[in-house]
Design a protein around this motif. Structure first.
Motif, mmCIF file in Angstrom:
data_model
loop_
_atom_site.group_PDB
_atom_site.id
_atom_site.type_symbol
_atom_site.label_atom_id
_atom_site.label_comp_id
_atom_site.label_asym_id
_atom_site.label_seq_id
_atom_site.Cartn_x
_atom_site.Cartn_y
_atom_site.Cartn_z
ATOM 1 N N TRP A 339 -2.954 55.865 7.742
ATOM 2 C CA TRP A 339 -1.367 56.389 6.667
ATOM 3 C C TRP A 339 -0.570 57.434 6.286
ATOM 4 C CZ3 TRP A 339 0.834 51.754 7.444
ATOM 5 C CH2 TRP A 339 1.529 51.347 6.212
ATOM 6 N N LYS A 340 0.578 57.324 6.910
ATOM 7 C CA LYS A 340 2.222 58.207 6.396
ATOM 8 C C LYS A 340 2.063 57.542 5.552
ATOM 9 C CE LYS A 340 2.083 59.400 11.262
ATOM 10 N NZ LYS A 340 3.415 59.601 12.520
ATOM 11 N N PRO A 341 2.170 58.713 4.191
ATOM 12 C CA PRO A 341 2.806 58.008 2.857
ATOM 13 C C PRO A 341 3.641 57.273 2.907
ATOM 14 C CG PRO A 341 1.858 59.961 2.844
ATOM 15 C CD PRO A 341 1.927 59.671 4.653
ATOM 16 N N GLU A 342 5.513 57.791 3.666
ATOM 17 C CA GLU A 342 6.546 57.255 3.813
ATOM 18 C C GLU A 342 6.663 56.127 4.731
ATOM 19 O OE1 GLU A 342 5.543 60.015 7.634
ATOM 20 O OE2 GLU A 342 5.167 59.618 5.697
ATOM 21 N N TRP A 343 5.579 55.046 4.645
ATOM 22 C CA TRP A 343 5.314 54.145 5.118
ATOM 23 C C TRP A 343 5.843 53.387 3.752
ATOM 24 C CZ3 TRP A 343 1.520 55.347 9.136
ATOM 25 C CH2 TRP A 343 2.182 55.431 11.122
ATOM 26 N N SER A 344 4.525 53.335 3.109
ATOM 27 C CA SER A 344 4.130 52.851 2.341
ATOM 28 C C SER A 344 5.915 52.186 1.436
ATOM 29 C CB SER A 344 3.713 53.907 0.800
ATOM 30 O OG SER A 344 2.639 54.080 1.069
ATOM 31 N N SER A 345 7.029 52.940 1.461
ATOM 32 C CA SER A 345 7.969 52.441 0.956
ATOM 33 C C SER A 345 8.848 51.250 1.175
ATOM 34 C CB SER A 345 9.015 53.509 1.061
ATOM 35 O OG SER A 345 9.169 54.331 2.010
ATOM 36 N N LEU A 346 8.260 51.144 3.244
ATOM 37 C CA LEU A 346 8.770 50.107 3.648
ATOM 38 C C LEU A 346 8.777 48.776 3.793
ATOM 39 C CD1 LEU A 346 7.686 51.602 7.246
ATOM 40 C CD2 LEU A 346 10.116 51.522 6.552
ATOM 41 N N SER A 347 8.852 47.423 4.259
ATOM 42 C CA SER A 347 8.920 46.907 3.972
ATOM 43 C C SER A 347 7.043 45.901 3.702
ATOM 44 C CB SER A 347 9.693 45.321 4.172
ATOM 45 O OG SER A 347 9.431 45.074 5.592
ATOM 46 N N ARG A 348 6.490 44.650 3.203
ATOM 47 C CA ARG A 348 5.274 44.448 3.150
ATOM 48 C C ARG A 348 5.630 44.006 5.098
ATOM 49 N NH1 ARG A 348 2.023 40.157 -0.140
ATOM 50 N NH2 ARG A 348 3.328 38.417 1.719
ATOM 51 N N ASP A 349 6.177 43.190 5.354
ATOM 52 C CA ASP A 349 6.302 43.051 6.899
ATOM 53 C C ASP A 349 5.914 44.062 7.844
ATOM 54 O OD1 ASP A 349 6.293 40.455 6.189
ATOM 55 O OD2 ASP A 349 8.647 40.347 6.822
ATOM 56 N N GLU A 350 6.832 44.983 7.449
ATOM 57 C CA GLU A 350 7.080 46.263 8.145
ATOM 58 C C GLU A 350 5.918 47.073 8.012
ATOM 59 O OE1 GLU A 350 9.559 47.543 10.743
ATOM 60 O OE2 GLU A 350 9.387 45.613 10.498
#
Length: 548
Positions: A339-350
């Motif tokens: 997991w990359k930290p920047e992905w945590s700001s994406l929508s739940r679906d993404e």
């Protein structure tokens, strides 16, 4: 450096045996195994494994001999993961769902000299030995693993604890001559009477165990709940990995939602694993069984991409799911979706879509790639072009036992060919689309059953689903969905087809929906070959269309 000479004293073959020997000292008073009221410390486990290794020599077991075991996740099978290689022998863990006929085939093929059997599967083992005796084959020694209150009366069979007591705790470990020597033999879950025997090396097991520690983010002294069968890829190499960190192994004979929640609450479990089937069991546990988690529980899943809806619900319950991917031939996990930290700001679906990817090879694997199987060229990282997933590295099997032809085919081109189809994303992460044999080709279009299943799992009434191709005289084949509904829920075939058509290109939506339980392997994978046979037996869904 030039002129440097490597002293032989500085070189000892890598082996996970060393994990136990170290933890038996460093974590000597820490609890190593819990099974009901049974508890051992790491010092006791170290001593017991050395005694067990010594006892095997009384049966004439020597370097390279195969020792089989037929048992669920109990302390004995854990101890055998160390004791057998300590005796210089090769451990062969058998699938507890096999019948006598299959067990006899595997005992004959492996030439096992000893088989240790849990009391629950004694009839299966006896049946296998009867089959072998008719073939005039020398039978392996049988050792019974009884349960505390399930002891057979007046049994003449040697039992586990008296056998262990025959050994001595100061036994000198039989280290491998070479770290590529075999440590275990794992049979693939073949659909015929001749599954392939995958040979693991001491080096591969050592490296994949340490990699498992890292990809599970395991600190020292974790508490690991055994919901992954130890007979499957040696528990994804976590049998050895937990020992490396001086952790506590919580053993479960049977995997149930109640057992999982009770164990987590009672033992403060920090890590566990399982196929999406196990995750499904957790999220659909009735409220009377569920218990609030006092801490986040790390869960490694594999075997099939976890549907987004399952990931959402696991997170809400307090489980942090990491997706890995691999095969028996890659010692279990070969990739991890880091997991990359920047992905945590994406929508739940993404986020769920990304978590369902297989990611990249873990630190112990040299490389994973998606290649055109004919040209061996890497596919474009465009998330569209499909190719075959291929591995190479130290944690790929030595080969298939007594099957040079299959080994040669598997490594054709210098890479291990998985038979899985995937795409590569621009960031290099791979995403599985299907097994080559599972892909549906309808009217010339490739349909990923994984994508269709992901939509089905998002339906509020569906508990489990699998998609296979059904013969179609016009289109060649069309998607056929096998669906199990949640208790108390209703849904019609037309409703489910419309649900899919609203979310997928129409050609990808199922044309047939069958409501039934899904056949599973012992590791929780859906047996699609069974469903394909059922779909084929149904015949064509349409009559031949008139020629245009």
């Amino acid at each position: 450096m030039e002129g440097t000479i490597r002293c032989s004293a500085n070189y000892v073959s890598l082996s996970p045996i060393s994990f136990l020997l170290r933890s038996g000292v460093v974590y000597s008073n820490r609890i190593s195994i819990v099974y009901g009221d049974v508890k051992f410390t790491w010092a006791e486990t170290r001593r017991r494994c050395l005694q067990l290794a010594s006892a095997f020599t009384h049966l004439g077991i020597s370097r390279g001999d195969v020792v089989a075991v037929l048992a669920p996740n109990i302390p004995a099978i854990y101890e055998l993961h160390f004791a057998v290689p300590m005796a210089g022998a090769v451990l062969c863990t058998l699938n507890i769902r096999h019948d006598s006929a299959m067990v006899s085939v595997l005992l004959k093929h492996s030439e096992a000299k000893v088989i240790l059997v849990d009391y629950q599967f004694l009839d299966v083992a006896n049946g296998a030995l009867q089959i072998l005796s008719k073939e005039n084959i020398k039978l392996p020694h049988l050792i019974l693993i009884p349960d505390c209150d399930k002891r057979p009366s007046n049994s003449p069979i040697m039992e586990y604890e008296p056998f262990l007591a025959m050994g001595r705790p100061n036994f000198e470990v039989v280290w491998p001559n070479d770290e590529w020597d075999p440590i275990s033999l794992n049979y693939t879950s073949g659909t015929t009477s001749s599954p392939k025997g995958v040979v693991y090396s001491h080096r591969g097991a050592y490296l994949n165990s340490l990699s498992a520690v890292l990809l599970n983010e395991m600190p020292s002294m974790p508490v690991y709940l055994w919901t992954v069968p130890m007979f499957h890829c040696n528990g994804w190499c976590l049998t050895w990995a937990v020992a490396a960190q001086g952790g506590t192994n919580i053993c479960l004979r049977n995997v149930t939602a109640e057992g999982i929640f009770t164990s987590i609450d009672r033992h403060q479990v920090s890590h566990m694993g399982g196929a999406p089937t196990v995750l499904n069991m957790i999220i659909h546990a009735p409220p009377s069984i569920r218990r609030p988690l006092s801490r986040k529980v790390a869960v490694m899943t594999g075997g099939a991409p976890p549907p987004p809806q399952v990931l959402f619900m696991m997170d809400e319950l307090g489980f942090n799911v990491t997706h890995s991917y691999g095969l028996t031939e890659t010692y279990g996990p070969g990739t991890v979706c880091t997991w990359k930290p920047e992905w945590s700001s994406l929508s739940r679906d993404e986020q769920a879509k990304i978590k369902a990817r297989q990611g990249l090879h873990h630190i112990g694997m040299e490389e994973v790639d998606v290649k055109d199987p004919a040209s061996m060229k890497s596919v474009l990282p465009d998330a569209k072009t499909m190719g075959e997933v291929m591995f190479r590295g130290n944690v790929v099997m030595n080969g298939y036992l007594k099957n040079a032809k299959a080994t040669e085919e598997a490594f054709k081109g210098g890479w291990f060919r998985t038979g899985d189809l995937a795409v590569k994303h621009p960031d290099g992460y791979i995403e599985l689309k299907d097994r080559a044999k599972d892909i549906i080709i309808s009217g010339g279009e490739n349909i990923s059953t994984i994508e269709v299943e992901s939509v089905l799992f998002s339906h509020p009434s569906i508990l489990d689903a699998a998609v296979v191709g059904r013969p179609d005289d016009y289109w060649g084949e069309t998607p056929c969905a096998f669906v199990k509904l949640k208790d108390g829920n209703n849904a019609t075939m037309d409703e489910i087809i419309k649900y899919c058509r609203d979310r997928l290109p129409h050609y990808m939506a199922p044309k047939t929906v069958i409501f039934d339980d899904l056949p599973k392997t012992s590791t929780g994978k859906t047996q699609k070959f069974v469903l394909r046979q059922r779909a084929k037996a149904m015949g064509s869904i349409t009559k031949p269309a008139s020629k245009l």
